[in-house]
Design a protein around this motif. Structure first.
Motif, short mmCIF file in Angstrom:
data_model
loop_
_atom_site.label_atom_id
_atom_site.label_comp_id
_atom_site.label_asym_id
_atom_site.label_seq_id
_atom_site.Cartn_x
_atom_site.Cartn_y
_atom_site.Cartn_z
N ALA A 26 -24.87 61.19 9.97
CA ALA A 26 -24.39 59.58 9.59
C ALA A 26 -24.36 59.31 10.62
O ALA A 26 -24.14 59.49 11.98
CB ALA A 26 -22.86 60.55 9.03
N ASN A 28 -22.68 55.95 12.54
CA ASN A 28 -21.62 55.89 13.28
C ASN A 28 -20.88 54.08 13.09
O ASN A 28 -19.46 53.64 13.58
CB ASN A 28 -21.14 55.53 14.48
N ASP A 29 -21.53 53.57 12.17
CA ASP A 29 -20.76 51.96 11.96
C ASP A 29 -19.92 52.86 11.42
O ASP A 29 -19.84 53.72 10.37
CB ASP A 29 -22.07 51.43 11.44
N GLU A 30 -19.33 50.99 10.70
CA GLU A 30 -17.74 51.32 10.35
C GLU A 30 -17.74 51.55 8.58
O GLU A 30 -16.83 52.47 8.56
CB GLU A 30 -17.74 49.66 10.29
N THR A 32 -19.60 53.95 7.25
CA THR A 32 -19.85 54.93 7.04
C THR A 32 -18.78 56.26 7.71
O THR A 32 -18.01 56.83 7.24
CB THR A 32 -21.45 55.85 8.10
N ARG A 33 -17.91 55.45 8.43
CA ARG A 33 -16.93 56.27 9.32
C ARG A 33 -15.67 56.12 8.23
O ARG A 33 -15.37 56.86 8.13
CB ARG A 33 -16.14 55.33 10.60
N GLU A 34 -15.82 55.07 6.98
CA GLU A 34 -14.98 54.74 6.66
C GLU A 34 -15.36 55.27 5.43
O GLU A 34 -14.21 56.62 4.60
CB GLU A 34 -14.61 53.34 5.79
N LEU A 36 -16.66 58.54 5.26
CA LEU A 36 -17.10 59.82 5.73
C LEU A 36 -15.20 60.24 5.30
O LEU A 36 -14.98 61.24 5.34
CB LEU A 36 -17.29 60.51 6.87
N GLU A 37 -14.43 59.01 6.44
CA GLU A 37 -12.80 59.50 5.68
C GLU A 37 -12.05 59.83 4.88
O GLU A 37 -11.34 60.39 4.70
CB GLU A 37 -12.20 58.18 6.59
N ARG A 38 -12.78 58.75 3.88
CA ARG A 38 -12.04 58.67 2.80
C ARG A 38 -12.89 59.60 1.94
O ARG A 38 -12.04 60.78 1.53
CB ARG A 38 -12.84 57.52 1.63
N THR A 40 -13.39 63.01 3.07
CA THR A 40 -13.07 64.06 3.18
C THR A 40 -11.29 64.08 2.82
O THR A 40 -11.00 65.49 2.49
CB THR A 40 -12.77 63.82 4.71
N PRO A 49 -21.71 66.71 7.49
CA PRO A 49 -21.92 65.30 8.15
C PRO A 49 -23.38 65.49 9.43
O PRO A 49 -23.97 64.82 9.72
CB PRO A 49 -20.80 64.75 9.30
#
Length: 176
Positions: A26, A28-30, A32-34, A36-38, A40, A49
């Motif tokens: 994955a 590391n842009d905003e 993608t981070r959002e 992955l957070e959602r 999980t 990931p």
């Protein structure tokens, strides 16, 4: 994020009917981070990931009912081609790129959230799409693709662009 939103909405309305696996290295842009957070935090979304090693690619695709290619903009999609090369039907956004490979029924192309909902919930399209995806698997065999590429390259070198296009045909030489 649109796919995660759609999946969240549909899985709430249809518990235990849907599971989503997000796999692969994955960014590391905003966004993608959002995502992955959602993901999980959702019980029916599973995330791998990290980069998938070659030995694990086949088992992951073998376990899949279909592959979802939700790209909003793409010239071509290696993920779409990979899924077809594994014989897995595809659900692809109309902006994903390479969707012409689904013209013979190896998957569905969606342009709206309603069409994506239908593809995810109505599985009647999947059996015939899996049969077509298995045909595409044969057409996308590395040896065959390499042979087509070599014929196109040789025609280009010997006779130019027109000859190369003639050898490739309308579907990149995969119509045979």
């Amino acid at each position: 994020l649109d796919l995660a939103d759609t999946f969240h909405r549909l899985s709430a309305a249809h518990p235990r009917k849907l599971n989503l696996l997000i796999a692969g290295g994955a960014g590391n842009d905003e966004g993608t981070r959002e995502l992955l957070e959602r993901a999980t935090m959702h019980p029916a979304i599973h995330v791998l990931p990290e980069r998938i090693i070659q030995e694990d690619v086949w088992p992951l695709f073998a376990a899949a009912d279909n592959a979802i290619i939700p790209y909003k903009a793409s010239l071509n999609s290696g993920a779409l081609v990979l899924a077809l090369s594994m014989g897995v039907p595809v659900i692809a956004s109309s902006t994903a790129g390479s969707t012409h490979l689904l013209d013979d029924g190896a998957g569905v192309v969606y342009s709206s959230s309603d069409e994506l909902d239908a593809a995810l919930l109505d599985h009647r399209w999947q059996a015939p799409a899996r049969e077509r995806a298995l045909v595409m698997r044969q057409r996308l065999r590395p040896a065959h693709v390499s042979d087509v590429f070599a014929r196109v390259a040789r025609a280009f070198i010997d006779q130019g662009v027109v000859a190369a296009r003639s050898v490739a045909g309308p579907n990149g030489g995969l119509d045979d």
